[in-house]
Design a protein around this motif. Sequence first.
Motif, PDB file in Angstrom:
ATOM      1  N   LYS A   1       0.880  -1.137   0.187  1.00  0.00           N
ATOM      2  CA  LYS A   1      -0.001   0.187  -0.035  1.00  0.00           C
ATOM      3  C   LYS A   1       0.902   1.346  -0.023  1.00  0.00           C
ATOM      4  CE  LYS A   1      -3.848   0.108   2.427  1.00  0.00           C
ATOM      5  NZ  LYS A   1      -4.842  -0.065   3.603  1.00  0.00           N
ATOM      6  N   THR A   2       0.876   1.916  -1.172  1.00  0.00           N
ATOM      7  CA  THR A   2       1.605   3.219  -1.298  1.00  0.00           C
ATOM      8  C   THR A   2       0.965   4.496  -1.405  1.00  0.00           C
ATOM      9  OG1 THR A   2       3.437   1.650  -2.006  1.00  0.00           O
ATOM     10  CG2 THR A   2       3.669   4.270  -2.616  1.00  0.00           C
TER      11      THR A   2
ATOM     12  N   ALA B   1       5.061   6.711 -11.025  1.00  0.00           N
ATOM     13  CA  ALA B   1       6.448   6.517 -10.726  1.00  0.00           C
ATOM     14  C   ALA B   1       6.901   5.869  -9.290  1.00  0.00           C
ATOM     15  CB  ALA B   1       7.341   7.839 -11.020  1.00  0.00           C
ATOM     16  N   PHE B   2       5.793   5.810  -8.465  1.00  0.00           N
ATOM     17  CA  PHE B   2       6.065   5.598  -7.130  1.00  0.00           C
ATOM     18  C   PHE B   2       5.176   4.244  -6.903  1.00  0.00           C
ATOM     19  CE2 PHE B   2       7.343  10.027  -7.305  1.00  0.00           C
ATOM     20  CZ  PHE B   2       8.780   9.818  -7.056  1.00  0.00           C
ATOM     21  N   ASP B   3       4.562   3.711  -7.935  1.00  0.00           N
ATOM     22  CA  ASP B   3       3.492   2.598  -7.717  1.00  0.00           C
ATOM     23  C   ASP B   3       2.700   3.069  -6.899  1.00  0.00           C
ATOM     24  OD1 ASP B   3       4.775   1.086  -9.845  1.00  0.00           O
ATOM     25  OD2 ASP B   3       6.075  -0.036  -8.407  1.00  0.00           O
ATOM     26  N   ALA B   4       2.176   4.249  -6.868  1.00  0.00           N
ATOM     27  CA  ALA B   4       1.268   4.765  -5.536  1.00  0.00           C
ATOM     28  C   ALA B   4      -0.194   4.101  -6.195  1.00  0.00           C
ATOM     29  CB  ALA B   4       0.963   6.199  -5.472  1.00  0.00           C
ATOM     30  N   ASN B   5      -0.767   3.609  -5.127  1.00  0.00           N
ATOM     31  CA  ASN B   5      -2.278   3.187  -5.070  1.00  0.00           C
ATOM     32  C   ASN B   5      -3.311   3.813  -4.370  1.00  0.00           C
ATOM     33  OD1 ASN B   5      -1.280   2.102  -2.799  1.00  0.00           O
ATOM     34  ND2 ASN B   5      -1.340  -0.018  -3.705  1.00  0.00           N
ATOM     35  N   VAL B   6      -2.838   4.700  -3.659  1.00  0.00           N
ATOM     36  CA  VAL B   6      -3.793   5.839  -2.950  1.00  0.00           C
ATOM     37  C   VAL B   6      -3.115   7.085  -2.889  1.00  0.00           C
ATOM     38  CG1 VAL B   6      -4.637   6.267  -0.630  1.00  0.00           C
ATOM     39  CG2 VAL B   6      -4.348   3.886  -1.326  1.00  0.00           C
ATOM     40  N   VAL B   7      -4.106   8.097  -3.361  1.00  0.00           N
ATOM     41  CA  VAL B   7      -3.690   9.526  -3.665  1.00  0.00           C
ATOM     42  C   VAL B   7      -4.792  10.468  -2.790  1.00  0.00           C
ATOM     43  CG1 VAL B   7      -3.095  11.134  -5.398  1.00  0.00           C
ATOM     44  CG2 VAL B   7      -2.733   9.096  -5.916  1.00  0.00           C
ATOM     45  N   PRO B   8      -4.313  10.909  -1.539  1.00  0.00           N
ATOM     46  CA  PRO B   8      -5.028  11.692  -0.845  1.00  0.00           C
ATOM     47  C   PRO B   8      -5.058  13.302  -1.143  1.00  0.00           C
ATOM     48  CG  PRO B   8      -3.391  10.819   0.452  1.00  0.00           C
ATOM     49  CD  PRO B   8      -2.840  10.515  -0.744  1.00  0.00           C
TER      50      PRO B   8
ATOM     51  N   VAL C   1       1.897  -2.832 -16.739  1.00  0.00           N
ATOM     52  CA  VAL C   1       3.315  -2.483 -16.262  1.00  0.00           C
ATOM     53  C   VAL C   1       2.905  -1.349 -15.267  1.00  0.00           C
ATOM     54  CG1 VAL C   1       3.317  -0.482 -18.234  1.00  0.00           C
ATOM     55  CG2 VAL C   1       5.298  -1.171 -17.140  1.00  0.00           C
ATOM     56  N   LEU C   2       1.824  -0.775 -14.970  1.00  0.00           N
ATOM     57  CA  LEU C   2       1.757   0.420 -13.970  1.00  0.00           C
ATOM     58  C   LEU C   2       0.448   0.139 -13.165  1.00  0.00           C
ATOM     59  CD1 LEU C   2       1.895   3.725 -16.429  1.00  0.00           C
ATOM     60  CD2 LEU C   2       3.655   2.683 -14.826  1.00  0.00           C
ATOM     61  N   ILE C   3       0.312   0.640 -12.011  1.00  0.00           N
ATOM     62  CA  ILE C   3      -0.569   0.505 -10.886  1.00  0.00           C
ATOM     63  C   ILE C   3      -1.650   1.672 -11.169  1.00  0.00           C
ATOM     64  CG2 ILE C   3      -1.225   0.331  -8.656  1.00  0.00           C
ATOM     65  CD1 ILE C   3       1.631  -1.260  -8.260  1.00  0.00           C
ATOM     66  N   GLU C   4      -2.895   0.968 -11.112  1.00  0.00           N
ATOM     67  CA  GLU C   4      -4.128   2.375 -11.091  1.00  0.00           C
ATOM     68  C   GLU C   4      -4.478   2.582  -9.914  1.00  0.00           C
ATOM     69  OE1 GLU C   4      -6.904   0.801 -14.091  1.00  0.00           O
ATOM     70  OE2 GLU C   4      -8.541   2.201 -13.294  1.00  0.00           O
ATOM     71  N   PRO C   5      -4.176   3.884  -9.699  1.00  0.00           N
ATOM     72  CA  PRO C   5      -4.334   4.415  -8.326  1.00  0.00           C
ATOM     73  C   PRO C   5      -5.911   5.085  -8.075  1.00  0.00           C
ATOM     74  CG  PRO C   5      -3.688   6.232  -9.798  1.00  0.00           C
ATOM     75  CD  PRO C   5      -3.718   4.771 -10.595  1.00  0.00           C
TER      76      PRO C   5
END
Length: 340
Positions: free
Chosen positions: A2-3, A142-149, A175-179
């Motif tokens: 979890k990023t 670029a940070f494989d973030a999945n949570v964007v507050p 290739v990428l994670i959907e946030p």
Amino acid sequence: MKTILTGDRPTGKLHLGHYVGSLRERVRLQNSGEYDKIFIMIADAQALTDHAGTPATVRENIFNVALDYLAVGLDPAKSTMFIQSQVSELFELTAYYMNLVTVSRLERNPTVKAEIAQKNFETSIPAGFLCYPVSQAADITAFDANVVPVGEDQAPMLEQTREIVRKMNELYGEVLIEPDIFLPQNQTCRRLPGIDGKAKMSKTLGNCIYLSDDSDTVAAKIKDMYTDPLHIKVTDPGHIEGNVVFTYLDAFCEDKATVAEMKAHYQRGGLGDVKVKKYLLDVLEEILTPIRRRRAEYENRPDEVMKMLEIGTRAARAKASEVLRRVKRAMKIDYFDNAH
Ligand code: TRP
């Protein structure tokens, strides 16, 4: 994993809208221990998309924003704080994503559209400004973030990011994670109005209370706050819709029962603005006092603050370069990479 990734443009000091929209949630998420990685970005390159002529302002506000971060309780031991322009991998990713987005799609972005109107850019939009949602997609992926507050005004950026991610994955494999966007539960906190009652607290509109404002400034701003123009005598029944003092109580006061009681009293008549404003001042002072105290601790230690950002930036860069390598491999443009 979890990023989290989120950030702010360094165009000024941060205000109460930033606080309830995102900063308070970040601190809560940081301290929940539920996240493996937290990246907090000072988006100076994004700020330059409409401040190209005033880089000194941007530079100066990097320090201000970093101070605000530390002041609200972001902790470098738990959250990696860094400066966007120093992570050049982000701009490489942006260049590749740009091929997957049409100009008309960018022109439809409601937040960008509103900003263009506000800045009178209609006839001469800097290309970098129009494209900043693409660079924001790079910031997040670029940070494989999945949570964007973030606050609600950033929802179109998240939508744009998700579209880019889907397109990338469709073309080049997963290739990428959907946030996902992370909005505050409390609706009022998603878009805090300005003290003048305008839809958004914003530096450009000059209707902000800053986290760094001293007590007297906050008191004076509350005194000027927009309430109910029809509530002339204390005994008149008052309106709470669009009454900023009550909107702020909804956003900041934990004691919901007292707020509900005050609203009923105000609507009935007999409760004056001065009393409600005094109560709001007490509520805000309780929140702002520890923030100001921590700000003061760091204010005179600029070297330490910049060092913290330097260390954070190095860590952020390591992660972004790993993701960039993965993306280039997926795109088959890894000609000299002998890793496989
Ligand atoms: N656009 C954001 C703002 O106006 C700042 C930002 C840049 C951001 N990149 C980001 C926010 C990535 C979240 C994720 O404050």
